[in-house]
Design a protein around this motif. Structure first.
Motif, PDB file in Angstrom:
ATOM      1  N   LEU A 184       0.662  -1.194  -0.063  1.00  0.00           N
ATOM      2  CA  LEU A 184      -0.113  -0.055   0.128  1.00  0.00           C
ATOM      3  C   LEU A 184       0.921   1.430   0.156  1.00  0.00           C
ATOM      4  N   VAL A 185       1.845   1.391   0.840  1.00  0.00           N
ATOM      5  CA  VAL A 185       2.734   2.564   1.147  1.00  0.00           C
ATOM      6  C   VAL A 185       3.939   2.552   0.111  1.00  0.00           C
ATOM      7  N   GLY A 186       4.533   1.482  -0.365  1.00  0.00           N
ATOM      8  CA  GLY A 186       5.562   1.304  -1.031  1.00  0.00           C
ATOM      9  C   GLY A 186       6.933   1.594  -0.119  1.00  0.00           C
ATOM     10  N   VAL A 187       8.134   1.781  -0.512  1.00  0.00           N
ATOM     11  CA  VAL A 187       9.084   1.967   0.095  1.00  0.00           C
ATOM     12  C   VAL A 187      10.024   3.369  -0.320  1.00  0.00           C
ATOM     13  N   GLY A 188      10.659   3.945   0.430  1.00  0.00           N
ATOM     14  CA  GLY A 188      11.221   5.352   0.328  1.00  0.00           C
ATOM     15  C   GLY A 188      10.156   6.477   0.223  1.00  0.00           C
ATOM     16  N   THR A 203      10.343  11.407  -1.502  1.00  0.00           N
ATOM     17  CA  THR A 203       9.846  11.001  -2.866  1.00  0.00           C
ATOM     18  C   THR A 203      10.517  10.139  -3.741  1.00  0.00           C
ATOM     19  N   ALA A 204      10.047   9.089  -3.885  1.00  0.00           N
ATOM     20  CA  ALA A 204      10.845   8.021  -4.621  1.00  0.00           C
ATOM     21  C   ALA A 204      10.413   8.061  -5.914  1.00  0.00           C
ATOM     22  N   PRO A 205      11.584   7.752  -6.977  1.00  0.00           N
ATOM     23  CA  PRO A 205      11.352   7.566  -8.159  1.00  0.00           C
ATOM     24  C   PRO A 205      10.070   6.726  -8.533  1.00  0.00           C
ATOM     25  N   LEU A 206       9.486   6.934  -9.965  1.00  0.00           N
ATOM     26  CA  LEU A 206       8.253   6.522 -10.489  1.00  0.00           C
ATOM     27  C   LEU A 206       8.453   4.869 -10.469  1.00  0.00           C
ATOM     28  N   GLY A 207       9.759   4.265 -11.030  1.00  0.00           N
ATOM     29  CA  GLY A 207      10.095   2.911 -11.338  1.00  0.00           C
ATOM     30  C   GLY A 207      10.138   2.320 -10.005  1.00  0.00           C
ATOM     31  N   LEU A 208      10.670   2.758  -9.015  1.00  0.00           N
ATOM     32  CA  LEU A 208      10.869   2.329  -7.498  1.00  0.00           C
ATOM     33  C   LEU A 208       9.464   2.197  -7.031  1.00  0.00           C
ATOM     34  N   THR A 240      14.397  -3.066   2.025  1.00  0.00           N
ATOM     35  CA  THR A 240      15.025  -2.253   2.843  1.00  0.00           C
ATOM     36  C   THR A 240      16.078  -1.492   2.104  1.00  0.00           C
ATOM     37  N   ALA A 241      16.792  -2.264   1.320  1.00  0.00           N
ATOM     38  CA  ALA A 241      17.656  -1.652   0.327  1.00  0.00           C
ATOM     39  C   ALA A 241      17.330  -0.749  -0.657  1.00  0.00           C
ATOM     40  N   ALA A 242      16.108  -1.026  -1.083  1.00  0.00           N
ATOM     41  CA  ALA A 242      15.602  -0.304  -2.097  1.00  0.00           C
ATOM     42  C   ALA A 242      15.237   1.233  -1.489  1.00  0.00           C
ATOM     43  N   GLY A 243      14.733   1.214  -0.481  1.00  0.00           N
ATOM     44  CA  GLY A 243      14.488   2.322   0.324  1.00  0.00           C
ATOM     45  C   GLY A 243      15.639   3.185   0.782  1.00  0.00           C
ATOM     46  N   MET A 244      16.763   2.452   1.005  1.00  0.00           N
ATOM     47  CA  MET A 244      17.962   3.241   1.336  1.00  0.00           C
ATOM     48  C   MET A 244      18.466   3.810   0.245  1.00  0.00           C
TER      49      MET A 244
END
Length: 504
Positions: free
Chosen positions: A392-396, A402-407, A454-458
């Protein structure tokens, strides 16, 4: 059985045979066609019968599976009950020594309390013992029931009984009631309490410090009797559990016996019905052979009957084989339906019809083993809820980040796939009908997905310098994912007995 034969007109003295009338030929052929139609209508019920019988077999298999699962849960509960009982008895046995010391301390405290009570009751209040208290106050105290040091416990200040004046001194009796004696105030109450404290100190000094030997021996006997009883219960625990297992096995055997009797009776009735269909199919083959021979002998009987005889000679559709169900070996498998084809002229005998029928031998199926009753743990709800929340909330994306659209898209898809996979594996294994532990390697894979998210959020966090930690976390996540896939591949390969690929 429907009998129908053709008419034969011949002379017994060897003269030439007279040709039958066309009306007689058509009548005989119509009788054959009507008999074939009647058998076809009866044989049309075979396919619904086979489907109903297959549903019956599946229902019997489900009943046996439920019986095995119930038996497995009963054995599991018996084992858990035995383990809890043995642990409780062992804990109580280990605490008997501490219990003996506690009982000795309690008995000594009671003995000292009784000794102090007796001594205080022997310390009578006299005018010569307390300074400032004469014989008149001693008589006033005695009138209120205070004659010894055991009759009162303390003194306190309070309002006067009539509500007039200031505060007065109250003497608290041992029974809980407080009294006021005129003439006893602060100056006389303090010596009275000092006298009681001195009497209490003398009584405690004279009280016994140890238990008598007979009292120690009595407590030791009680503890030893309790130890013997607990040891007996501990020794009987395996026998009690074994008796419960034997009772559960006997009950399970009775249930299986009743199921087997019902299944045998149903299988017997199905076999009788199937034999009736086989007999009707053989009769149909015979009638078709007779119709073919009649057509070869007498030729065409007219345009109106030509279509009816063509339909009567067409073969019955071959019944498709019904998938086999896991049935016990004592229940015979259903017989294969007959394949009916158009026969050649003169091949209408019963032996030739039976030669065209192929019967399949029943394949014995091993009875299912009892289920141990072990189900997947409720702890798997934590990663399921986490991955669902991440879907629901995604990462980062928490806070001001604000995370990139692809992430944003990939992280949600990755978390959704993990949630769906864990639910697919966990829900059936929590069902009491299909219990079982989670597959080997699921834990490393779930933790690997967690570390990957977690790594993607970092990596998406631009405000903190955690690039090196994110790289290490990514490598660890990849290692865990590969390890989990390898473990699941080995388990699947061992269960299938062949060679597969880790992701096949």
């Amino acid at each position: 059985m429907i009998d129908s034969t053709t008419s034969h007109h011949s002379h017994r003295d060897g003269h030439a045979t007279a040709a039958p009338a066309p009306a007689d030929v058509r009548a005989d052929r119509r009788r054959l066609i009507e008999a074939i139609r009647a058998l076809r209508r009866l044989l049309d019920k075979r396919r619904p019968f086979e489907l109903t019988d297959r549903r019956r077999l599946n229902h019997e298999a489900r009943k046996r599976s439920r019986a095995e699962a119930t038996h497995g849960k009963s054995l599991h509960r018996i084992a858990e009950r035995q383990t809890r009982q043995e642990r409780s008895l062992a804990r109580r046995l280990n605490g008997l020594d501490g219990r003996r010391d506690h009982q000795e301390r309690q008995a000594l405290a009671v003995l000292r309390r009784e000794s102090v009570e007796r001594t205080l009751r022997g310390s009578r209040l006299t005018a010569s013992d307390v300074n400032g208290i004469g014989s008149g106050l001693v008589r006033a105290l005695a009138a209120q029931g205070i004659t010894t040091a055991a009759d009162f416990t303390r003194v306190s200040w309070g309002r006067a009984p009539n509500g007039k004046g200031g505060e007065v001194l109250y003497i608290h009796r041992a029974q809980g009631r407080k009294v006021h004696i005129n003439g006893i105030g602060e100056h006389r109450g303090r010596p009275l309490m000092e006298w009681r404290r001195a009497a209490l100190a003398r009584a405690e000094a004279r009280a016994p410090r140890e238990l008598p030997p007979d009292e120690r021996h009595r407590i030791a006997e009680i503890i030893e009797a309790e130890r013997t009883r607990l040891q007996g219960e501990l020794a009987q625990a395996p026998g009690t559990a074994e008796a419960a297992r034997a009772e559960a096995v006997q009950l399970h055997t009775e249930v299986l016996g009743r199921l087997t009797a019902v299944e045998r009776e149903a299988a017997r009735r199905a076999a009788e019905r199937r034999a009736e269909f086989d007999t009707m199919a053989e009769q149909l083959l015979t009638l078709q052979a007779e119709l073919t021979a009649h057509m070869d002998r007498h030729g065409d009987a007219g345009r109106r009957i030509r279509r009816a005889q063509t339909r009567a000679l067409r073969p019955l559709p071959e019944n498709a084989p019904v998938p086999a169900a896991p049935i016990p070996a004592v229940i015979p498998a259903p017989r294969t339906p007959l394949t009916l084809t158009k026969t050649e002229a003169g091949a209408g005998t019963k032996d030739q019809a039976q030669a065209r029928t192929k019967a399949e031998a029943p394949t014995p199926v091993a009875a299912p083993t009892p289920s141990p009753g072990t189900r997947a743990s409720l702890g798997w709800l934590l990663p399921i809820l986490y991955f669902g929340f991440t879907t629901l909330v995604g990462v980062g994306e928490l806070g001001d980040n604000t995370a990139p659209l692809g992430l944003m898209i990939c992280s949600r898809l990755f978390a959704f796939a993990a949630t769906a996979e864990l639910l697919r594996l966990w829900v059936p294994r929590r069902n009491w009908r299909t219990p079982g532990p989670m597959p080997s390697g699921t834990g490393p894979q779930a933790f690997g997905v967690f570390l990957a998210l977690t790594a993607a959020g970092m990596f998406a966090d631009e405000k903190s310098d955690v690039f090196l930690i994110a790289c290490v976390t990514s490598v660890l996540a990849a290692a865990l994912l590969v390890t989990g896939a390898r473990l699941r591949w080995k388990e699947r390969e061992g269960a299938a007995g062949g060679t597969t690929t880790p992701f096949g």
